[in-house]
Design an enzyme around this catalytic site. Structure first.
Site, PDB file in Angstrom:
ATOM      1  N   TYR A  72     -23.705  27.003  -3.420  1.00 57.43           N
ATOM      2  CA  TYR A  72     -24.857  27.444  -2.616  1.00 57.43           C
ATOM      3  C   TYR A  72     -25.752  28.378  -3.438  1.00 57.43           C
ATOM      4  O   TYR A  72     -26.975  28.184  -3.514  1.00 57.43           O
ATOM      5  CB  TYR A  72     -24.363  28.148  -1.346  1.00 57.43           C
ATOM      6  CG  TYR A  72     -25.450  28.904  -0.611  1.00 57.43           C
ATOM      7  CD1 TYR A  72     -26.455  28.219   0.077  1.00 57.43           C
ATOM      8  CD2 TYR A  72     -25.484  30.298  -0.619  1.00 57.43           C
ATOM      9  CE1 TYR A  72     -27.462  28.921   0.747  1.00 57.43           C
ATOM     10  CE2 TYR A  72     -26.477  30.999   0.046  1.00 57.43           C
ATOM     11  CZ  TYR A  72     -27.465  30.309   0.729  1.00 57.43           C
ATOM     12  OH  TYR A  72     -28.455  31.000   1.375  1.00 57.43           O
TER      13      TYR A  72
HETATM   14  N1  LIG Z   1     -29.021  34.222   7.301  1.00 63.95           N
HETATM   15  C1  LIG Z   1     -28.820  34.842   6.129  1.00 63.95           C
HETATM   16  O1  LIG Z   1     -28.141  35.878   6.043  1.00 63.95           O
HETATM   17  C2  LIG Z   1     -29.431  34.295   4.865  1.00 63.95           C
HETATM   18  C3  LIG Z   1     -29.195  34.979   3.667  1.00 63.95           C
HETATM   19  C4  LIG Z   1     -29.748  34.494   2.495  1.00 63.95           C
HETATM   20  C5  LIG Z   1     -30.549  33.368   2.519  1.00 63.95           C
HETATM   21  N2  LIG Z   1     -30.758  32.718   3.695  1.00 63.95           N
HETATM   22  C6  LIG Z   1     -31.603  31.524   3.677  1.00 63.95           C
HETATM   23  O2  LIG Z   1     -32.579  31.637   4.700  1.00 63.95           O
HETATM   24  C7  LIG Z   1     -32.881  30.356   5.241  1.00 63.95           C
HETATM   25  C8  LIG Z   1     -32.668  30.349   6.749  1.00 63.95           C
HETATM   26  O3  LIG Z   1     -31.318  30.720   7.032  1.00 63.95           O
HETATM   27  P1  LIG Z   1     -30.738  30.763   8.510  1.00 63.95           P
HETATM   28  O4  LIG Z   1     -29.645  31.760   8.518  1.00 63.95           O
HETATM   29  O5  LIG Z   1     -31.857  30.858   9.491  1.00 63.95           O
HETATM   30  O6  LIG Z   1     -30.050  29.324   8.575  1.00 63.95           O
HETATM   31  P2  LIG Z   1     -30.111  28.199   9.716  1.00 63.95           P
HETATM   32  O7  LIG Z   1     -29.062  27.208   9.345  1.00 63.95           O
HETATM   33  O8  LIG Z   1     -30.026  28.835  11.062  1.00 63.95           O
HETATM   34  O9  LIG Z   1     -31.548  27.568   9.527  1.00 63.95           O
HETATM   35  C9  LIG Z   1     -31.834  26.568   8.577  1.00 63.95           C
HETATM   36  C10 LIG Z   1     -32.513  25.429   9.308  1.00 63.95           C
HETATM   37  O10 LIG Z   1     -32.831  24.420   8.336  1.00 63.95           O
HETATM   38  C11 LIG Z   1     -32.622  23.162   8.947  1.00 63.95           C
HETATM   39  N3  LIG Z   1     -32.368  22.154   7.902  1.00 63.95           N
HETATM   40  C12 LIG Z   1     -31.247  22.003   7.135  1.00 63.95           C
HETATM   41  N4  LIG Z   1     -31.379  20.941   6.333  1.00 63.95           N
HETATM   42  C13 LIG Z   1     -32.618  20.419   6.570  1.00 63.95           C
HETATM   43  C14 LIG Z   1     -33.325  19.301   6.056  1.00 63.95           C
HETATM   44  N5  LIG Z   1     -32.760  18.501   5.137  1.00 63.95           N
HETATM   45  N6  LIG Z   1     -34.558  19.052   6.532  1.00 63.95           N
HETATM   46  C15 LIG Z   1     -35.118  19.840   7.481  1.00 63.95           C
HETATM   47  N7  LIG Z   1     -34.481  20.911   8.027  1.00 63.95           N
HETATM   48  C16 LIG Z   1     -33.249  21.200   7.569  1.00 63.95           C
HETATM   49  C17 LIG Z   1     -31.401  23.354   9.839  1.00 63.95           C
HETATM   50  O11 LIG Z   1     -31.334  22.358  10.870  1.00 63.95           O
HETATM   51  C18 LIG Z   1     -31.625  24.763  10.368  1.00 63.95           C
HETATM   52  O12 LIG Z   1     -32.257  24.766  11.634  1.00 63.95           O
HETATM   53  C19 LIG Z   1     -31.985  29.361   4.483  1.00 63.95           C
HETATM   54  O13 LIG Z   1     -32.720  28.846   3.400  1.00 63.95           O
HETATM   55  C20 LIG Z   1     -30.854  30.241   3.980  1.00 63.95           C
HETATM   56  O14 LIG Z   1     -30.239  29.695   2.832  1.00 63.95           O
HETATM   57  C21 LIG Z   1     -30.218  33.154   4.865  1.00 63.95           C
END
Ligand SMILES: NC(=O)c1ccc[n+]([C@@H]2O[C@H](COP(=O)([O-])OP(=O)(O)OC[C@H]3O[C@@H](n4cnc5c(N)ncnc54)[C@H](O)[C@@H]3O)[C@@H](O)[C@H]2O)c1
Length: 316
Positions: free
Chosen positions: A150
Protein backbone atom coordinates in the site's frame (compact mmCIF):
# COMPACT_ATOMS: atom_id res chain seq x y z
CA UNK A 1 -15.14 25.84 -8.75
CA UNK A 2 -16.18 22.88 -10.85
CA UNK A 3 -14.57 19.82 -9.25
CA UNK A 4 -14.24 16.09 -9.74
CA UNK A 5 -13.91 14.17 -6.46
CA UNK A 6 -12.88 10.53 -6.83
CA UNK A 7 -13.69 8.20 -3.93
CA UNK A 8 -16.64 10.45 -3.06
CA UNK A 9 -18.58 7.70 -1.27
CA UNK A 10 -15.74 6.94 1.15
CA UNK A 11 -15.00 8.28 4.61
CA UNK A 12 -12.88 11.30 3.66
CA UNK A 13 -14.49 11.85 0.23
CA UNK A 14 -18.03 12.19 1.55
CA UNK A 15 -17.04 14.47 4.44
CA UNK A 16 -14.93 16.66 2.14
CA UNK A 17 -17.69 16.92 -0.46
CA UNK A 18 -20.20 18.10 2.13
CA UNK A 19 -17.85 21.00 2.89
CA UNK A 20 -17.30 21.73 -0.83
CA UNK A 21 -21.06 21.92 -1.37
CA UNK A 22 -21.51 24.12 1.71
CA UNK A 23 -19.02 26.64 0.33
CA UNK A 24 -20.65 26.67 -3.11
CA UNK A 25 -18.44 24.45 -5.26
CA UNK A 26 -19.99 22.43 -8.07
CA UNK A 27 -19.07 18.75 -7.61
CA UNK A 28 -19.15 15.64 -9.75
CA UNK A 29 -18.38 12.62 -7.56
CA UNK A 30 -16.98 9.32 -8.84
CA UNK A 31 -16.90 6.03 -6.92
CA UNK A 32 -17.15 2.35 -7.83
CA UNK A 33 -18.38 1.14 -4.40
CA UNK A 34 -15.38 -1.12 -4.05
CA UNK A 35 -16.40 -4.01 -1.73
CA UNK A 36 -13.54 -3.40 0.75
CA UNK A 37 -16.38 -2.46 3.10
CA UNK A 38 -20.12 -2.63 2.52
CA UNK A 39 -21.81 -0.67 -0.25
CA UNK A 40 -24.67 0.17 2.13
CA UNK A 41 -22.23 2.11 4.34
CA UNK A 42 -21.00 4.09 1.34
CA UNK A 43 -24.56 4.69 0.10
CA UNK A 44 -25.32 6.05 3.54
CA UNK A 45 -22.29 8.36 3.36
CA UNK A 46 -23.78 9.78 0.17
CA UNK A 47 -27.29 10.38 1.56
CA UNK A 48 -27.05 14.14 1.97
CA UNK A 49 -25.01 14.49 -1.23
CA UNK A 50 -27.21 12.68 -3.72
CA UNK A 51 -29.27 15.77 -4.54
CA UNK A 52 -26.31 18.18 -4.28
CA UNK A 53 -23.80 16.58 -6.65
CA UNK A 54 -23.77 14.66 -9.91
CA UNK A 55 -22.81 11.15 -8.85
CA UNK A 56 -21.14 8.81 -11.34
CA UNK A 57 -20.69 5.14 -10.49
CA UNK A 58 -17.42 4.32 -12.23
CA UNK A 59 -13.91 3.02 -11.90
CA UNK A 60 -10.66 5.00 -12.08
CA UNK A 61 -9.04 2.11 -13.94
CA UNK A 62 -11.58 2.49 -16.78
CA UNK A 63 -9.76 4.93 -19.04
CA UNK A 64 -12.62 5.19 -21.53
CA UNK A 65 -15.03 6.13 -18.76
CA UNK A 66 -12.63 8.78 -17.43
CA UNK A 67 -12.13 10.25 -20.91
CA UNK A 68 -15.90 10.50 -21.44
CA UNK A 69 -16.41 12.10 -18.04
CA UNK A 70 -13.67 14.68 -18.55
CA UNK A 71 -14.91 15.44 -22.06
CA UNK A 72 -18.46 16.01 -20.83
CA UNK A 73 -17.55 18.40 -17.99
CA UNK A 74 -15.08 21.28 -17.78
CA UNK A 75 -13.35 20.71 -14.47
CA UNK A 76 -11.20 23.35 -12.79
CA UNK A 77 -9.55 20.74 -10.58
CA UNK A 78 -9.66 17.09 -9.50
CA UNK A 79 -9.44 15.83 -5.91
CA UNK A 80 -8.28 12.24 -6.16
CA UNK A 81 -9.10 10.17 -3.08
CA UNK A 82 -10.21 6.89 -4.71
CA UNK A 83 -7.87 4.07 -3.73
CA UNK A 84 -7.62 0.72 -2.12
CA UNK A 85 -6.73 1.77 1.40
CA UNK A 86 -5.33 -0.29 4.25
CA UNK A 87 -1.85 -1.62 4.92
CA UNK A 88 -2.52 -5.22 5.93
CA UNK A 89 -4.83 -6.26 3.06
CA UNK A 90 -2.31 -4.86 0.57
CA UNK A 91 0.13 -7.59 1.62
CA UNK A 92 -2.38 -10.22 0.46
CA UNK A 93 -3.23 -8.47 -2.82
CA UNK A 94 -0.34 -6.29 -3.99
CA UNK A 95 -1.33 -6.61 -7.65
CA UNK A 96 -4.80 -5.22 -7.04
CA UNK A 97 -3.40 -2.33 -4.97
CA UNK A 98 -0.89 -1.50 -7.69
CA UNK A 99 -3.59 -1.67 -10.35
CA UNK A 100 -6.06 0.67 -8.64
CA UNK A 101 -3.67 3.01 -6.84
CA UNK A 102 -0.92 3.33 -9.44
CA UNK A 103 -2.49 2.46 -12.80
CA UNK A 104 -5.77 4.18 -11.82
CA UNK A 105 -3.89 7.34 -10.81
CA UNK A 106 -1.94 7.28 -14.09
CA UNK A 107 -5.17 6.97 -16.10
CA UNK A 108 -6.72 9.86 -14.23
CA UNK A 109 -3.68 12.12 -14.61
CA UNK A 110 -3.39 11.26 -18.32
CA UNK A 111 -7.08 11.94 -18.90
CA UNK A 112 -6.67 15.30 -17.15
CA UNK A 113 -3.66 16.26 -19.26
CA UNK A 114 -5.48 15.25 -22.44
CA UNK A 115 -8.38 17.58 -21.50
CA UNK A 116 -6.23 20.46 -20.23
CA UNK A 117 -7.27 20.07 -16.57
CA UNK A 118 -4.11 21.14 -14.78
CA UNK A 119 -4.87 21.06 -11.05
CA UNK A 120 -4.84 17.92 -8.93
CA UNK A 121 -5.02 17.19 -5.20
CA UNK A 122 -3.89 13.63 -4.45
CA UNK A 123 -4.41 11.58 -1.28
CA UNK A 124 -1.05 10.17 -0.29
CA UNK A 125 -0.25 8.65 3.09
CA UNK A 126 2.04 8.85 6.11
CA UNK A 127 2.80 5.19 5.41
CA UNK A 128 5.35 6.30 2.77
CA UNK A 129 7.72 7.15 5.66
CA UNK A 130 8.03 3.43 6.43
CA UNK A 131 9.95 2.82 9.63
CA UNK A 132 11.92 6.06 9.54
CA UNK A 133 13.20 6.78 13.02
CA UNK A 134 13.83 10.47 12.46
CA UNK A 135 10.73 12.14 13.90
CA UNK A 136 8.72 14.24 13.38
CA UNK A 137 8.57 13.35 9.71
CA UNK A 138 9.38 16.14 7.26
CA UNK A 139 8.46 16.08 3.60
CA UNK A 140 12.13 16.47 2.59
CA UNK A 141 13.08 13.18 4.28
CA UNK A 142 14.11 10.22 2.12
CA UNK A 143 11.22 7.82 1.72
CA UNK A 144 12.49 4.94 -0.33
CA UNK A 145 11.77 2.09 2.10
CA UNK A 146 8.00 1.75 2.35
CA UNK A 147 6.95 -1.13 4.65
CA UNK A 148 3.89 -2.39 2.70
CA UNK A 149 2.63 -2.64 -0.89
CA UNK A 150 0.00 0.00 0.00
CA UNK A 151 2.74 2.46 1.02
CA UNK A 152 4.67 1.64 -2.14
CA UNK A 153 1.64 2.46 -4.31
CA UNK A 154 1.19 5.82 -2.59
CA UNK A 155 4.85 6.72 -3.05
CA UNK A 156 4.64 5.60 -6.68
CA UNK A 157 1.64 7.93 -7.13
CA UNK A 158 3.63 10.87 -5.73
CA UNK A 159 6.60 10.14 -7.97
CA UNK A 160 4.43 9.76 -11.06
CA UNK A 161 2.71 13.08 -10.39
CA UNK A 162 6.09 14.73 -9.90
CA UNK A 163 7.12 13.42 -13.32
CA UNK A 164 3.81 14.57 -14.89
CA UNK A 165 4.36 18.02 -13.36
CA UNK A 166 7.75 18.26 -15.07
CA UNK A 167 6.60 16.82 -18.40
CA UNK A 168 3.14 18.33 -18.72
CA UNK A 169 2.93 21.19 -16.21
CA UNK A 170 0.35 19.39 -14.08
CA UNK A 171 0.04 21.08 -10.67
CA UNK A 172 -0.29 18.44 -7.92
CA UNK A 173 -0.58 18.72 -4.18
CA UNK A 174 0.24 15.32 -2.69
CA UNK A 175 -1.22 15.24 0.81
CA UNK A 176 0.23 12.71 3.22
CA UNK A 177 -2.68 12.00 5.55
CA UNK A 178 -1.78 10.72 9.04
CA UNK A 179 -4.35 8.20 10.45
CA UNK A 180 -7.61 10.05 9.90
CA UNK A 181 -10.48 9.36 12.33
CA UNK A 182 -13.93 10.65 13.19
CA UNK A 183 -17.52 9.90 12.19
CA UNK A 184 -17.71 7.55 9.13
CA UNK A 185 -14.17 6.27 9.67
CA UNK A 186 -13.54 3.09 7.68
CA UNK A 187 -14.77 0.11 9.70
CA UNK A 188 -11.48 -1.83 9.57
CA UNK A 189 -9.40 1.03 11.01
CA UNK A 190 -8.12 0.61 14.58
CA UNK A 191 -10.22 3.23 16.39
CA UNK A 192 -13.45 2.01 14.77
CA UNK A 193 -12.64 -1.67 15.35
CA UNK A 194 -11.54 -1.09 18.96
CA UNK A 195 -14.62 1.02 19.72
CA UNK A 196 -16.99 -1.70 18.48
CA UNK A 197 -15.20 -4.27 20.65
CA UNK A 198 -15.33 -2.02 23.74
CA UNK A 199 -19.04 -1.33 23.16
CA UNK A 200 -19.78 -5.06 22.97
CA UNK A 201 -17.69 -5.77 26.08
CA UNK A 202 -15.22 -7.83 24.02
CA UNK A 203 -11.43 -7.69 24.43
CA UNK A 204 -9.42 -5.32 22.25
CA UNK A 205 -6.53 -7.03 20.44
CA UNK A 206 -3.39 -4.88 20.45
CA UNK A 207 -0.69 -5.88 18.00
CA UNK A 208 2.66 -5.44 19.74
CA UNK A 209 3.26 -4.33 23.33
CA UNK A 210 1.19 -1.14 23.03
CA UNK A 211 4.20 1.14 22.64
CA UNK A 212 3.70 1.81 18.92
CA UNK A 213 2.31 5.27 18.29
CA UNK A 214 0.29 7.15 15.70
CA UNK A 215 -0.31 10.77 14.87
CA UNK A 216 -4.13 10.76 14.73
CA UNK A 217 -5.85 13.46 12.67
CA UNK A 218 -9.48 14.45 13.09
CA UNK A 219 -11.49 14.36 9.86
CA UNK A 220 -12.50 18.06 9.96
CA UNK A 221 -8.83 19.06 10.22
CA UNK A 222 -7.95 16.90 7.22
CA UNK A 223 -10.81 18.43 5.24
CA UNK A 224 -9.46 21.91 6.12
CA UNK A 225 -6.06 20.82 4.80
CA UNK A 226 -7.53 19.51 1.54
CA UNK A 227 -9.42 22.79 1.01
CA UNK A 228 -6.22 24.73 1.75
CA UNK A 229 -4.39 22.69 -0.90
CA UNK A 230 -7.21 23.08 -3.42
CA UNK A 231 -7.20 26.85 -3.02
CA UNK A 232 -3.40 27.22 -3.18
CA UNK A 233 -2.18 25.09 -6.11
CA UNK A 234 1.60 24.81 -6.30
CA UNK A 235 3.70 25.29 -9.41
CA UNK A 236 4.64 21.69 -10.20
CA UNK A 237 4.20 18.92 -7.64
CA UNK A 238 4.42 19.58 -3.91
CA UNK A 239 4.10 17.21 -0.95
CA UNK A 240 2.42 18.19 2.33
CA UNK A 241 2.05 16.33 5.63
CA UNK A 242 -1.42 16.64 7.15
CA UNK A 243 -1.22 15.29 10.70
CA UNK A 244 -2.58 16.09 14.12
CA UNK A 245 1.03 16.59 15.37
CA UNK A 246 0.45 14.86 18.76
CA UNK A 247 1.48 11.20 18.50
CA UNK A 248 -0.22 8.88 20.98
CA UNK A 249 0.83 5.40 22.10
CA UNK A 250 -1.52 2.58 21.16
CA UNK A 251 -2.21 1.62 24.79
CA UNK A 252 -2.94 5.28 25.65
CA UNK A 253 -5.28 5.52 22.66
CA UNK A 254 -7.32 2.57 23.90
CA UNK A 255 -7.55 4.06 27.41
CA UNK A 256 -8.72 7.38 25.92
CA UNK A 257 -11.26 5.58 23.75
CA UNK A 258 -12.55 3.78 26.86
CA UNK A 259 -13.02 7.17 28.53
CA UNK A 260 -14.90 8.50 25.48
CA UNK A 261 -17.20 5.45 25.54
CA UNK A 262 -17.34 5.43 29.34
CA UNK A 263 -16.38 1.75 29.45
CA UNK A 264 -13.30 -0.07 30.70
CA UNK A 265 -11.49 -1.81 27.80
CA UNK A 266 -10.00 -5.29 28.25
CA UNK A 267 -6.74 -5.79 26.35
CA UNK A 268 -5.28 -8.84 24.64
CA UNK A 269 -1.80 -8.65 23.14
CA UNK A 270 -0.84 -10.28 19.83
CA UNK A 271 2.43 -10.18 17.84
CA UNK A 272 3.11 -7.08 15.72
CA UNK A 273 1.65 -7.39 12.21
CA UNK A 274 3.82 -7.42 9.07
CA UNK A 275 3.64 -4.09 7.25
CA UNK A 276 2.81 -2.08 10.39
CA UNK A 277 5.28 0.66 11.31
CA UNK A 278 6.28 1.53 14.88
CA UNK A 279 5.42 5.21 14.83
CA UNK A 280 4.10 8.11 12.80
CA UNK A 281 4.48 11.78 13.65
CA UNK A 282 3.97 14.70 11.27
CA UNK A 283 5.88 17.92 11.09
CA UNK A 284 3.24 20.17 9.50
CA UNK A 285 5.34 23.37 9.21
CA UNK A 286 5.11 23.32 5.41
CA UNK A 287 1.33 22.86 5.34
CA UNK A 288 0.99 25.50 8.06
CA UNK A 289 2.93 28.14 6.16
CA UNK A 290 1.84 27.32 2.60
CA UNK A 291 -1.75 26.06 3.08
CA UNK A 292 -2.77 27.79 6.31
CA UNK A 293 -3.23 24.35 7.88
CA UNK A 294 -3.77 24.38 11.66
CA UNK A 295 -5.25 21.23 13.23
CA UNK A 296 -7.84 22.16 15.87
CA UNK A 297 -9.36 19.03 17.35
CA UNK A 298 -7.44 17.29 20.16
CA UNK A 299 -7.73 13.50 20.44
CA UNK A 300 -10.05 13.34 23.52
CA UNK A 301 -12.54 15.70 21.85
CA UNK A 302 -12.32 13.89 18.51
CA UNK A 303 -12.89 10.54 20.22
CA UNK A 304 -15.92 11.92 22.08
CA UNK A 305 -17.41 13.03 18.75
CA UNK A 306 -16.61 9.63 17.23
CA UNK A 307 -18.21 7.79 20.19
CA UNK A 308 -21.35 9.86 19.94
CA UNK A 309 -21.58 9.09 16.19
CA UNK A 310 -20.98 5.37 16.77
CA UNK A 311 -23.88 5.28 19.22
CA UNK A 312 -26.16 7.01 16.74
CA UNK A 313 -26.42 10.11 18.94
CA UNK A 314 -25.14 12.45 16.24
CA UNK A 315 -25.80 12.72 12.52
CA UNK A 316 -24.40 9.99 10.24
N1 LIG B 1 -8.28 7.28 6.33
C1 LIG B 1 -6.96 7.45 6.55
O1 LIG B 1 -6.48 7.46 7.70
C2 LIG B 1 -6.02 7.65 5.39
C3 LIG B 1 -4.66 7.82 5.67
C4 LIG B 1 -3.78 8.01 4.62
C5 LIG B 1 -4.24 8.05 3.32
N2 LIG B 1 -5.57 7.87 3.08
C6 LIG B 1 -6.02 7.91 1.69
O2 LIG B 1 -7.13 8.80 1.59
C7 LIG B 1 -8.04 8.34 0.60
C8 LIG B 1 -9.44 8.17 1.19
O3 LIG B 1 -9.37 7.25 2.28
P1 LIG B 1 -10.66 6.80 3.10
O4 LIG B 1 -10.20 6.44 4.46
O5 LIG B 1 -11.75 7.79 2.90
O6 LIG B 1 -10.99 5.43 2.34
P2 LIG B 1 -12.38 4.87 1.79
O7 LIG B 1 -12.12 3.44 1.45
O8 LIG B 1 -13.47 5.16 2.77
O9 LIG B 1 -12.62 5.71 0.48
C9 LIG B 1 -12.05 5.39 -0.76
C10 LIG B 1 -13.16 5.33 -1.78
O10 LIG B 1 -12.57 5.03 -3.06
C11 LIG B 1 -13.45 4.16 -3.74
N3 LIG B 1 -12.69 3.39 -4.74
C12 LIG B 1 -11.81 2.36 -4.51
N4 LIG B 1 -11.37 1.88 -5.67
C13 LIG B 1 -11.95 2.62 -6.66
C14 LIG B 1 -11.89 2.59 -8.08
N5 LIG B 1 -11.13 1.67 -8.71
N6 LIG B 1 -12.62 3.48 -8.77
C15 LIG B 1 -13.40 4.39 -8.14
N7 LIG B 1 -13.52 4.46 -6.79
C16 LIG B 1 -12.79 3.59 -6.06
C17 LIG B 1 -14.04 3.26 -2.66
O11 LIG B 1 -15.27 2.66 -3.08
C18 LIG B 1 -14.19 4.23 -1.50
O12 LIG B 1 -15.50 4.76 -1.42
C19 LIG B 1 -7.44 7.04 0.04
O13 LIG B 1 -6.68 7.36 -1.10
C20 LIG B 1 -6.53 6.58 1.17
O14 LIG B 1 -5.48 5.76 0.69
C21 LIG B 1 -6.47 7.67 4.08
Amino acid sequence: MKLLVTGVAGFIGSKLTERLIARGDDVVGLDNFDPFYPRETKERNLTSLRSAIRFVEGDITDRGGLDRLLAAERFDAVIHLAALAGVRPSIREPWRYAHVNVVGTAHLAEAMIARGVSRLVFASSSSVYGDNTLVPYEESQRVDEPASPYATTKRAGELMLDTFAKLHGLSSSCLRFFTVYGPRQRPEMAIHKFARAIERGEPVTLYGDGSSSRDYTYIDDVVDGVLGALDRPPVGARIYNLGGTQPVRLDALVRELGRALDKQPTLVHAPPQPGDVHQTWADVSRARSELGYAPQVPLPEGLRRFASWLRGESEW
